[in-house]
Scaffold this motif. Structure first.
Motif, PDB file in Angstrom:
ATOM      1  N   PHE A  98      19.481  26.019  49.117  1.00 56.87           N
ATOM      2  CA  PHE A  98      18.965  26.765  47.940  1.00 56.87           C
ATOM      3  C   PHE A  98      20.042  27.466  47.123  1.00 56.87           C
ATOM      4  CE2 PHE A  98      18.855  31.382  49.066  1.00 56.87           C
ATOM      5  CZ  PHE A  98      19.272  31.307  50.382  1.00 56.87           C
ATOM      6  N   GLN A  99      21.313  27.289  47.545  1.00 55.81           N
ATOM      7  CA  GLN A  99      22.426  27.804  46.731  1.00 55.81           C
ATOM      8  C   GLN A  99      22.232  29.268  46.301  1.00 55.81           C
ATOM      9  OE1 GLN A  99      25.146  25.919  45.889  1.00 55.81           O
ATOM     10  NE2 GLN A  99      24.398  24.130  46.965  1.00 55.81           N
ATOM     11  N   PRO A 100      22.234  30.180  47.250  1.00 55.97           N
ATOM     12  CA  PRO A 100      22.044  31.591  46.874  1.00 55.97           C
ATOM     13  C   PRO A 100      23.220  32.127  46.060  1.00 55.97           C
ATOM     14  CG  PRO A 100      22.741  31.403  49.167  1.00 55.97           C
ATOM     15  CD  PRO A 100      22.520  30.007  48.683  1.00 55.97           C
ATOM     16  N   PRO A 101      22.953  33.104  45.211  1.00 60.05           N
ATOM     17  CA  PRO A 101      24.059  33.725  44.475  1.00 60.05           C
ATOM     18  C   PRO A 101      24.806  34.703  45.390  1.00 60.05           C
ATOM     19  CG  PRO A 101      21.977  34.752  43.866  1.00 60.05           C
ATOM     20  CD  PRO A 101      21.649  33.693  44.868  1.00 60.05           C
ATOM     21  N   VAL A 102      25.914  34.285  45.925  1.00 58.07           N
ATOM     22  CA  VAL A 102      26.650  35.119  46.898  1.00 58.07           C
ATOM     23  C   VAL A 102      28.058  35.367  46.388  1.00 58.07           C
ATOM     24  CG1 VAL A 102      27.449  35.316  49.291  1.00 58.07           C
ATOM     25  CG2 VAL A 102      25.448  33.936  48.799  1.00 58.07           C
ATOM     26  N   ARG A 103      28.510  36.590  46.584  1.00 54.79           N
ATOM     27  CA  ARG A 103      29.942  36.843  46.368  1.00 54.79           C
ATOM     28  C   ARG A 103      30.537  37.206  47.733  1.00 54.79           C
ATOM     29  NH1 ARG A 103      32.128  36.553  42.026  1.00 54.79           N
ATOM     30  NH2 ARG A 103      33.813  38.018  42.480  1.00 54.79           N
ATOM     31  N   GLU A 104      31.403  36.319  48.210  1.00 50.72           N
ATOM     32  CA  GLU A 104      32.027  36.533  49.522  1.00 50.72           C
ATOM     33  C   GLU A 104      33.318  37.332  49.351  1.00 50.72           C
ATOM     34  OE1 GLU A 104      30.534  32.755  52.091  1.00 50.72           O
ATOM     35  OE2 GLU A 104      32.231  32.358  50.797  1.00 50.72           O
ATOM     36  N   GLY A 105      33.713  37.977  50.426  1.00 51.78           N
ATOM     37  CA  GLY A 105      34.964  38.747  50.385  1.00 51.78           C
ATOM     38  C   GLY A 105      34.812  40.057  49.622  1.00 51.78           C
ATOM     39  N   VAL A 106      33.579  40.525  49.474  1.00 50.49           N
ATOM     40  CA  VAL A 106      33.343  41.781  48.749  1.00 50.49           C
ATOM     41  C   VAL A 106      32.694  42.783  49.712  1.00 50.49           C
ATOM     42  CG1 VAL A 106      32.141  42.875  46.830  1.00 50.49           C
ATOM     43  CG2 VAL A 106      33.011  40.533  46.577  1.00 50.49           C
ATOM     44  N   THR A 107      33.374  43.883  49.948  1.00 50.89           N
ATOM     45  CA  THR A 107      32.843  44.918  50.851  1.00 50.89           C
ATOM     46  C   THR A 107      32.167  46.016  50.050  1.00 50.89           C
ATOM     47  OG1 THR A 107      34.678  44.524  52.359  1.00 50.89           O
ATOM     48  CG2 THR A 107      33.474  46.592  52.650  1.00 50.89           C
ATOM     49  N   VAL A 108      30.959  46.328  50.428  1.00 51.42           N
ATOM     50  CA  VAL A 108      30.291  47.477  49.801  1.00 51.42           C
ATOM     51  C   VAL A 108      30.802  48.724  50.511  1.00 51.42           C
ATOM     52  CG1 VAL A 108      28.081  48.619  49.404  1.00 51.42           C
ATOM     53  CG2 VAL A 108      28.276  46.129  49.138  1.00 51.42           C
ATOM     54  N   THR A 109      31.348  49.635  49.732  1.00 43.13           N
ATOM     55  CA  THR A 109      31.954  50.823  50.331  1.00 43.13           C
ATOM     56  C   THR A 109      31.061  52.060  50.200  1.00 43.13           C
ATOM     57  OG1 THR A 109      33.127  51.130  48.260  1.00 43.13           O
ATOM     58  CG2 THR A 109      34.341  50.048  50.048  1.00 43.13           C
ATOM     59  N   ARG A 110      30.147  52.017  49.219  1.00 43.93           N
ATOM     60  CA  ARG A 110      29.259  53.173  49.047  1.00 43.93           C
ATOM     61  C   ARG A 110      28.013  52.730  48.295  1.00 43.93           C
ATOM     62  NH1 ARG A 110      28.722  58.097  45.958  1.00 43.93           N
ATOM     63  NH2 ARG A 110      28.380  59.819  47.410  1.00 43.93           N
ATOM     64  N   LEU A 111      26.916  53.268  48.760  1.00 45.12           N
ATOM     65  CA  LEU A 111      25.646  52.995  48.084  1.00 45.12           C
ATOM     66  C   LEU A 111      25.031  54.354  47.788  1.00 45.12           C
ATOM     67  CD1 LEU A 111      23.199  51.210  47.285  1.00 45.12           C
ATOM     68  CD2 LEU A 111      22.534  51.233  49.684  1.00 45.12           C
ATOM     69  N   SER A 112      24.708  54.602  46.522  1.00 41.65           N
ATOM     70  CA  SER A 112      24.178  55.927  46.167  1.00 41.65           C
ATOM     71  C   SER A 112      23.223  55.796  44.983  1.00 41.65           C
ATOM     72  CB  SER A 112      25.324  56.879  45.815  1.00 41.65           C
ATOM     73  OG  SER A 112      26.148  56.278  44.833  1.00 41.65           O
ATOM     74  N   ARG A 113      22.447  56.823  44.814  1.00 37.68           N
ATOM     75  CA  ARG A 113      21.479  56.848  43.714  1.00 37.68           C
ATOM     76  C   ARG A 113      22.174  57.434  42.493  1.00 37.68           C
ATOM     77  NH1 ARG A 113      16.963  53.955  42.905  1.00 37.68           N
ATOM     78  NH2 ARG A 113      15.394  55.110  41.764  1.00 37.68           N
ATOM     79  N   GLU A 114      22.014  56.776  41.348  1.00 37.78           N
ATOM     80  CA  GLU A 114      22.575  57.322  40.111  1.00 37.78           C
ATOM     81  C   GLU A 114      21.485  57.201  39.058  1.00 37.78           C
ATOM     82  OE1 GLU A 114      27.090  57.060  39.297  1.00 37.78           O
ATOM     83  OE2 GLU A 114      26.143  55.620  37.961  1.00 37.78           O
ATOM     84  N   ALA A 115      20.913  58.308  38.693  1.00 36.92           N
ATOM     85  CA  ALA A 115      19.745  58.335  37.794  1.00 36.92           C
ATOM     86  C   ALA A 115      18.668  57.418  38.359  1.00 36.92           C
ATOM     87  CB  ALA A 115      20.156  57.961  36.375  1.00 36.92           C
ATOM     88  N   ALA A 116      18.174  56.479  37.577  1.00 40.95           N
ATOM     89  CA  ALA A 116      17.055  55.653  38.064  1.00 40.95           C
ATOM     90  C   ALA A 116      17.535  54.403  38.784  1.00 40.95           C
ATOM     91  CB  ALA A 116      16.175  55.260  36.882  1.00 40.95           C
ATOM     92  N   LEU A 117      18.843  54.261  38.949  1.00 39.10           N
ATOM     93  CA  LEU A 117      19.382  53.028  39.537  1.00 39.10           C
ATOM     94  C   LEU A 117      20.103  53.314  40.852  1.00 39.10           C
ATOM     95  CD1 LEU A 117      20.980  51.409  36.343  1.00 39.10           C
ATOM     96  CD2 LEU A 117      18.786  50.831  37.416  1.00 39.10           C
ATOM     97  N   TRP A 118      20.365  52.238  41.584  1.00 37.74           N
ATOM     98  CA  TRP A 118      21.259  52.333  42.731  1.00 37.74           C
ATOM     99  C   TRP A 118      22.649  51.941  42.267  1.00 37.74           C
ATOM    100  CZ3 TRP A 118      19.956  54.727  47.033  1.00 37.74           C
ATOM    101  CH2 TRP A 118      18.604  54.895  47.296  1.00 37.74           C
TER     102      TRP A 118
END
Ligand SMILES: Cc1cc2nc3c(=O)[nH]c(=O)nc-3n(C[C@H](O)[C@H](O)[C@H](O)COP(=O)(O)OP(=O)(O)OC[C@H]3O[C@@H](n4cnc5c(N)ncnc54)[C@H](O)[C@@H]3O)c2cc1C
Length: 427
Positions: A98-118
């Motif tokens: 199904f060929q997912p949209p993936v970006r490899e080699g990318v580390t998420v370092t922080r996840l936070s709420r900013e106004a109405a978005l993540w």
């Protein structure tokens, strides 16, 4: 790699952190529905199966339980147990399907709420998303006891996630600490290669591979154990803390019986307690741990017997297990590492989770996310693939489709509430 303006924030409707079977499964549903999303993967998709399993690794669960969305196991050995390379090929096949949209080699370092978005900060800059699925598995920080620092410096020590094969350890005897699935299988791997193994046994339960003509997994499936939601489990969410039952899929599948290993020359001890100079010390509980592991295995057989009787199923009878060996009353509690020629120690005492990079008020005092079937109290923040997230199979191949579908429904419903179309334009 696409390049990004410094400071620019790229937006996707949904961002998935982690490209293992969990992240890929939710991506399958989102892609099918045409919902714009992106999977961010620190290494390469299926990293854990590719790089964190030893060479002779094979599934403990039968192949027919590999049931990723739209991609059930289609090989010619449904009752067998895929080896590491076959598991990776199965995952690669799923990705190709199904060929997912993936970006490899990318580390998420922080996840936070900013106004109405993540806001998702990564090693390649910032992203934003309406909704985020955290699918990073449950095995983040290898646990090694503090006492490991006291091990003589010339003894090689590794965690189970670093173990490859017997040849990768220096010649000599090996101390394996821990008897969950990894510890038992690594001890067996070394033992079968002719290495003398000393095994620090803990309180993990065991399960027989087969009983009364079938794989125990097949019986439990018929008994609907794998549909049992965590809130109806006798232990409730406490089951999430429990060590997995040990058994193996190696060579077509068989029991792991530590008593048999002992008869064949493996030296068993109780729980590892620490190191004094050159001496590793162990508790006195070996007999109790072996007895309890057998008792759990026999109690599972009891429930299979009851099920067979209640449903008048024709199944062959089978004699019950008789312990093959008993620890001597003067069971060894000390191992002189030098005198025994211990060349390596393999720590097999599990992993801890690390969600410290997630800045959202959803965690309990021990850092475990509060959720109901992966849905947290923070709008648009989900977890997927946690052990016993909803059922036994949540952190495994068998249950991930059901959990991904559930989260997908949630994500789609939130989009509908927000007036966002199901088929959205890619950002
Ligand atoms: C030793 C062992 C044996 C197992 N045997 C079986 C079995 O026989 N049958 C079975 O069904 N299950 C088994 N499991 C359980 C389960 O299937 C695996 O753990 C599986 O890898 C879980 O898939 P996942 O997608 O949830 O997590 P993972 O496979 O761990 O994938 C998470 C992904 O997230 C990525 N990631 C992590 N942090 C970040 C970040 N900050 N930014 C970006 N990416 C990140 C990682 O690189 C990884 O690729 C076993 C597990 C272990 C540890």
């Amino acid at each position: 790699m696409h390049t990004q303006e410094p400071g620019a924030v790229r937006h996707h409707s949904v961002i998935i952190v982690g490209g293992g079977q969990a992240g890929l499964s939710i991506s399958w549903y989102l892609k099918k529905a045409g919902i714009d999303h992106l999977v961010l993967e620190k290494h390469q998709v299926g990293h854990a199966w590719r790089n964190e399993r030893w060479d002779s690794f094979c599934l403990v669960t039968p192949n027919w339980q590999c049931n990723l969305p739209g991609y059930p196991y289609a090989g010619d050995d449904p009752y067998g147990f895929m080896k590491k390379d076959e598991i990776v090929a199965y995952l690669d096949g799923f990705v190709a399907s199904f060929q997912p949209p993936v970006r490899e080699g990318v580390t998420v370092t922080r996840l936070s709420r900013e106004a109405a978005l993540w806001r998702i900060d990564t090693s390649e800059g910032a992203y934003s998303a309406d909704q985020v699925v955290v699918a990073v598995g449950g095995y983040h920080i290898p646990v090694v006891p503090r006492a490991a620092e006291r091990l003589p410096a010339d003894i090689v020590q590794i965690h189970s996630s670093q173990y490859l094969n017997p040849q990768s350890l220096p010649e000599g005897e090996v101390l394996v600490v821990g008897t969950g699935q990894s510890g038992c299988q690594i001890a067996e791997d070394l033992h079968l290669a002719g290495r003398r193994v000393h095994l620090g046994v803990g309180d993990a339960p065991r399960v027989a591979r087969t009983y009364r003509g079938k794989d125990v997994v097949a019986w439990l499936d018929e008994m609907k154990y794998y549909d049992l939601p965590v809130d109806q489990h006798p232990l409730g969410t406490g089951v999430r803390e429990k060590t997995n039952h040990y058994v193996t899929g190696r060579d077509g599948g068989r029991d792991i019986d530590l008593r048999k290993f002992a008869l064949e020359g493996m030296q068993l001890y109780g729980k590892f307690e620490g190191i004094d100079g050159d001496v590793a010390r162990f508790g006195a509980g070996l007999k109790g741990y072996l007895d309890e592991a057998d008792a759990v295995s026999e109690s599972i057989k009891d429930s299979i017997d009851k099920f067979i009787a209640a449903n008048q199923i024709e199944a062959p009878t089978e004699a019950r297990y008789v312990p093959l060996w008993q620890p001597p009353s003067d069971q060894a509690r000390a191992l002189d590492l030098r005198a025994s020629g211990i060349a390596a120690v393999v720590w097999c005492i599990g992993f801890r989770t690390d969600f410290s990079w997630i800045n959202a008020p959803v965690f309990d005092g021990r850092g475990y996310p509060g959720h109901v079937r992966g849905v947290t109290a923070a709008e648009g923040l989900y977890f997927l693939g946690l052990p016993w997230q909803y059922t036994w199979g949540s952190g495994r191949f068998s249950g991930i489709d059901r959990d991904a579908r559930y989260l997908f429904d949630h994500i789609a419903a939130l989009r509908a509430q927000a007036g966002q179309p199901l088929m959205s334009q890619a950002a």
